[in-house]
Design a protein around this motif. Structure first.
Motif: not given
Length: 145
Positions: A12, A41, A95, A126
């Protein structure tokens, strides 16, 4: 279990950092979103990496094989199509993978109870980021029509 999340978060982070660098001169607003996602991230990697080290393990130093393959194919999409749409779409998919990894950890009965609030918080962030990318993607696609 936590290392799996670290590896997915590395995928990510790599995508969002790359997208931010590539979009820097062409779409400042989307670049800012991608920079935020990369930072989010990186925070997950750092937090869970510390946790893995505290448990006596070694944090994942690389992303996943799937993440590497997706990044390679995604690059072609940015060359052949709208880079903003491609990066937002890839970011949303990454994600989504992170959300699924977090959900799997939260559903694991062996998860230490003291880790649950931390992962719940990561999950909420998230999911918010996924929704934000979804909105960006809809806006970018509408622009194309």
């Amino acid at each position: 279990m936590l290392n799996r999340i670290v590896a997915v978060a590395r995928d990510d982070h790599a995508l969002h950092a790359h997208a931010a660098a590539r979009l820097q001169g062409s779409d400042a607003a989307l670049c800012a979103v991608m920079m935020h996602m990369a930072g989010s991230s990186a925070a997950i990697i750092a937090t869970l990496g510390r946790r893995v080290r505290q448990a006596g393990g070694r944090p994942a130093r690389h992303g996943t094989l799937l993440g590497g393959v997706r990044a390679g194919f995604g690059w072609w999409g940015t060359v052949l199509g709208d880079a903003g749409i491609q990066y937002a779409s890839q970011g949303q998919a990454c994600r989504g993978r992170l959300i699924r990894a977090l959900q799997a950890a939260l559903n694991d009965a062996t998860l230490p109870e003291d880790a649950r609030p931390m992962l719940d918080d990561m999950m909420r962030h998230a999911q918010h980021d996924w929704q934000q990318l979804h909105g960006w993607l809809d806006g970018l696609r509408a622009r194309e029509v």
